[in-house]
Design an enzyme around this catalytic site. Structure first.
Site, PDB file in Angstrom:
ATOM      1  N   LYS A  13     -13.612 -50.687  10.280  1.00 42.63           N
ATOM      2  CA  LYS A  13     -12.834 -51.200  11.415  1.00 42.63           C
ATOM      3  C   LYS A  13     -13.623 -52.248  12.208  1.00 42.63           C
ATOM      4  CE  LYS A  13     -12.189 -47.112  13.222  1.00 42.63           C
ATOM      5  NZ  LYS A  13     -12.942 -46.283  12.246  1.00 42.63           N
ATOM      6  N   ARG A 127     -25.260 -47.749   7.961  1.00 49.70           N
ATOM      7  CA  ARG A 127     -24.858 -48.807   8.922  1.00 49.70           C
ATOM      8  C   ARG A 127     -26.018 -49.184   9.840  1.00 49.70           C
ATOM      9  NH1 ARG A 127     -19.466 -47.785  11.976  1.00 49.70           N
ATOM     10  NH2 ARG A 127     -20.344 -45.700  12.153  1.00 49.70           N
ATOM     11  N   ARG A 160     -27.116 -46.221  14.848  1.00 47.40           N
ATOM     12  CA  ARG A 160     -26.466 -45.423  15.891  1.00 47.40           C
ATOM     13  C   ARG A 160     -26.950 -43.971  15.840  1.00 47.40           C
ATOM     14  NH1 ARG A 160     -20.078 -46.683  15.537  1.00 47.40           N
ATOM     15  NH2 ARG A 160     -20.047 -44.434  15.860  1.00 47.40           N
ATOM     16  N   ARG A 171     -17.644 -35.934  12.236  1.00 50.15           N
ATOM     17  CA  ARG A 171     -16.694 -36.961  12.692  1.00 50.15           C
ATOM     18  C   ARG A 171     -15.573 -37.157  11.670  1.00 50.15           C
ATOM     19  NH1 ARG A 171     -20.979 -41.290  13.255  1.00 50.15           N
ATOM     20  NH2 ARG A 171     -19.253 -42.767  13.332  1.00 50.15           N
TER      21      ARG A 171
HETATM   22  P1  ADP Z   1     -15.989 -48.320  11.370  1.00 54.60           P
HETATM   23  O1  ADP Z   1     -15.978 -49.282  12.547  1.00 54.60           O
HETATM   24  O2  ADP Z   1     -14.632 -48.108  10.790  1.00 54.60           O
HETATM   25  O3  ADP Z   1     -16.695 -47.027  11.677  1.00 54.60           O
HETATM   26  P2  ADP Z   1     -17.817 -50.273  10.176  1.00 54.60           P
HETATM   27  O4  ADP Z   1     -17.049 -51.551  10.209  1.00 54.60           O
HETATM   28  O5  ADP Z   1     -18.907 -50.127  11.174  1.00 54.60           O
HETATM   29  O6  ADP Z   1     -16.826 -49.001  10.205  1.00 54.60           O
HETATM   30  O7  ADP Z   1     -18.387 -50.106   8.683  1.00 54.60           O
HETATM   31  C1  ADP Z   1     -19.190 -48.977   8.329  1.00 54.60           C
HETATM   32  C2  ADP Z   1     -20.296 -49.428   7.394  1.00 54.60           C
HETATM   33  O8  ADP Z   1     -19.723 -49.801   6.127  1.00 54.60           O
HETATM   34  C3  ADP Z   1     -21.087 -50.635   7.879  1.00 54.60           C
HETATM   35  O9  ADP Z   1     -22.424 -50.466   7.535  1.00 54.60           O
HETATM   36  C4  ADP Z   1     -20.446 -51.817   7.134  1.00 54.60           C
HETATM   37  O10 ADP Z   1     -21.380 -52.868   6.905  1.00 54.60           O
HETATM   38  C5  ADP Z   1     -20.011 -51.174   5.819  1.00 54.60           C
HETATM   39  N1  ADP Z   1     -18.764 -51.731   5.286  1.00 54.60           N
HETATM   40  C6  ADP Z   1     -17.668 -52.152   5.980  1.00 54.60           C
HETATM   41  N2  ADP Z   1     -16.697 -52.578   5.140  1.00 54.60           N
HETATM   42  C7  ADP Z   1     -17.179 -52.409   3.880  1.00 54.60           C
HETATM   43  C8  ADP Z   1     -16.648 -52.671   2.560  1.00 54.60           C
HETATM   44  N3  ADP Z   1     -15.416 -53.169   2.398  1.00 54.60           N
HETATM   45  N4  ADP Z   1     -17.431 -52.370   1.501  1.00 54.60           N
HETATM   46  C9  ADP Z   1     -18.682 -51.839   1.674  1.00 54.60           C
HETATM   47  N5  ADP Z   1     -19.226 -51.586   2.873  1.00 54.60           N
HETATM   48  C10 ADP Z   1     -18.498 -51.858   3.977  1.00 54.60           C
HETATM   49  P1  AMP Z   2     -16.620 -45.095  17.073  1.00 54.94           P
HETATM   50  O1  AMP Z   2     -17.503 -46.143  17.676  1.00 54.94           O
HETATM   51  O2  AMP Z   2     -15.165 -45.489  17.062  1.00 54.94           O
HETATM   52  O3  AMP Z   2     -17.116 -44.625  15.712  1.00 54.94           O
HETATM   53  O4  AMP Z   2     -16.696 -43.825  18.029  1.00 54.94           O
HETATM   54  C1  AMP Z   2     -17.917 -43.142  18.248  1.00 54.94           C
HETATM   55  C2  AMP Z   2     -17.661 -41.882  19.071  1.00 54.94           C
HETATM   56  O5  AMP Z   2     -17.128 -42.248  20.362  1.00 54.94           O
HETATM   57  C3  AMP Z   2     -16.626 -40.905  18.496  1.00 54.94           C
HETATM   58  O6  AMP Z   2     -17.195 -40.024  17.543  1.00 54.94           O
HETATM   59  C4  AMP Z   2     -16.167 -40.194  19.770  1.00 54.94           C
HETATM   60  O7  AMP Z   2     -17.107 -39.220  20.190  1.00 54.94           O
HETATM   61  C5  AMP Z   2     -16.155 -41.309  20.801  1.00 54.94           C
HETATM   62  N1  AMP Z   2     -14.847 -41.993  20.874  1.00 54.94           N
HETATM   63  C6  AMP Z   2     -14.577 -43.297  20.551  1.00 54.94           C
HETATM   64  N2  AMP Z   2     -13.273 -43.577  20.747  1.00 54.94           N
HETATM   65  C7  AMP Z   2     -12.698 -42.421  21.195  1.00 54.94           C
HETATM   66  C8  AMP Z   2     -11.376 -42.044  21.562  1.00 54.94           C
HETATM   67  N3  AMP Z   2     -10.349 -42.919  21.495  1.00 54.94           N
HETATM   68  N4  AMP Z   2     -11.152 -40.767  21.966  1.00 54.94           N
HETATM   69  C9  AMP Z   2     -12.164 -39.888  22.046  1.00 54.94           C
HETATM   70  N5  AMP Z   2     -13.429 -40.157  21.698  1.00 54.94           N
HETATM   71  C10 AMP Z   2     -13.714 -41.410  21.281  1.00 54.94           C
END
Ligand code: ADP
Ligand code: AMP
Length: 216
Positions: A13, A127, A160, A171
């Site tokens: 995302k 990540r 993170r 999660r």
């Molecule tokens: P989210 O925001 O949904 O938690 P991220 O965008 O941070 O996910 O992506 C999670 C990890 O996967 C990051 O390290 C990113 O570089 C990697 N990643 C994202 N999209 C892809 C893809 N299409 N193929 C392989 N790795 C990906």
């Molecule tokens: P994210 O950055 O989206 O992976 O979120 C990291 C963490 O933030 C999650 O595991 C939750 O603990 C908290 N969080 C983010 N967005 C929300 C939401 N909309 N509702 C509740 N918790 C959230």
């Protein structure tokens, strides 16, 4: 364009959000980023949110929904916005709907990035994020040119606190129990596009643009 980005942790995302907000010139509203900023600044909200985030649990709705609705009311969101990581359960989605209805605003698209559970842990554990500009990398799948250093701004990369195997697994379970039902919720509203998130980053982006259309 008023978009929700839906998908499990590690789906891509944040990675796709960067390209979407640039292409469509809309603000990126990530509740996770807002909480992490508050933790860094040591605010009361940050202290409360951290307790839940460290355990891989959702931050309570009372601390989350108002944050988003206040943000949507700001001037820069008049041209549209993209929500990333919100809503995270049906109650948040219903509260968002109530707010939007009163404000006479309609969501235009829900982009649901689908990735199998088996891939998600390695995505999140590998990540790395830039401390300065927030760009996202992966040690294996999207490695920076120089280890530990951002390609864009030369900033330092960090991992993170919640991207360890145990918290990521929690999660993912929370996603399956509480967030996944939102796909049905938005399918019923007829505004969802399901995107195969197991392709290359570029191909996922192409599919998202095809779903959103090229108009701003
Ligand atoms: P989210 O925001 O949904 O938690 P991220 O965008 O941070 O996910 O992506 C999670 C990890 O996967 C990051 O390290 C990113 O570089 C990697 N990643 C994202 N999209 C892809 C893809 N299409 N193929 C392989 N790795 C990906
Ligand atoms: P994210 O950055 O989206 O992976 O979120 C990291 C963490 O933030 C999650 O595991 C939750 O603990 C908290 N969080 C983010 N967005 C929300 C939401 N909309 N509702 C509740 N918790 C959230």
């Amino acid at each position: 364009m008023r978009i929700i980005l839906l998908g499990p942790p590690g789906a891509g995302k944040g990675t796709q959000a960067a390209g979407i907000v640039e292409k469509y010139n809309i603000p990126h509203i990530s509740t996770g980023d807002i909480f992490r900023k508050n933790i860094k600044e040591g605010t009361d909200l940050g202290k409360k949110a951290k307790e839940y985030m460290d355990q891989g649990l959702l931050v309570p709705d009372e601390l989350t929904v108002g944050l988003v609705t206040d943000r949507i009311t700001q001037k820069d969101c008049e041209k549209g916005f993209m929500l990333d990581g919100f809503p995270r359960n049906v109650s948040q989605a219903e509260q968002l709907d109530t707010f939007l209805k009163e404000a006479n605003i309609e969501l235009t698209n829900v982009i649901n990035i689908e990735v199998d559970k088996s891939i998600l842990v390695s995505r999140a554990v590998g990540r790395r994020i830039c401390k300065s500009c927030g760009a996202t990398y992966h040690i294996e799948f999207n490695a920076p040119q120089n280890e530990g250093i951002c390609n864009v701004c030369q900033g330092e990369l960090y991992q993170r606190a919640d991207d360890n195997e145990e918290t990521v697994s929690k999660r993912i379970q929370v996603y399956l129990d509480e967030t996944k039902p939102l796909a049905d919720y938005y399918t019923k509203k007829g505004i969802i596009s399901n995107i195969n998130g197991e392709q290359s980053i570029d191909n996922v982006f192409k599919d998202i643009v095809a779903a959103l259309g090229s108009e701003k």
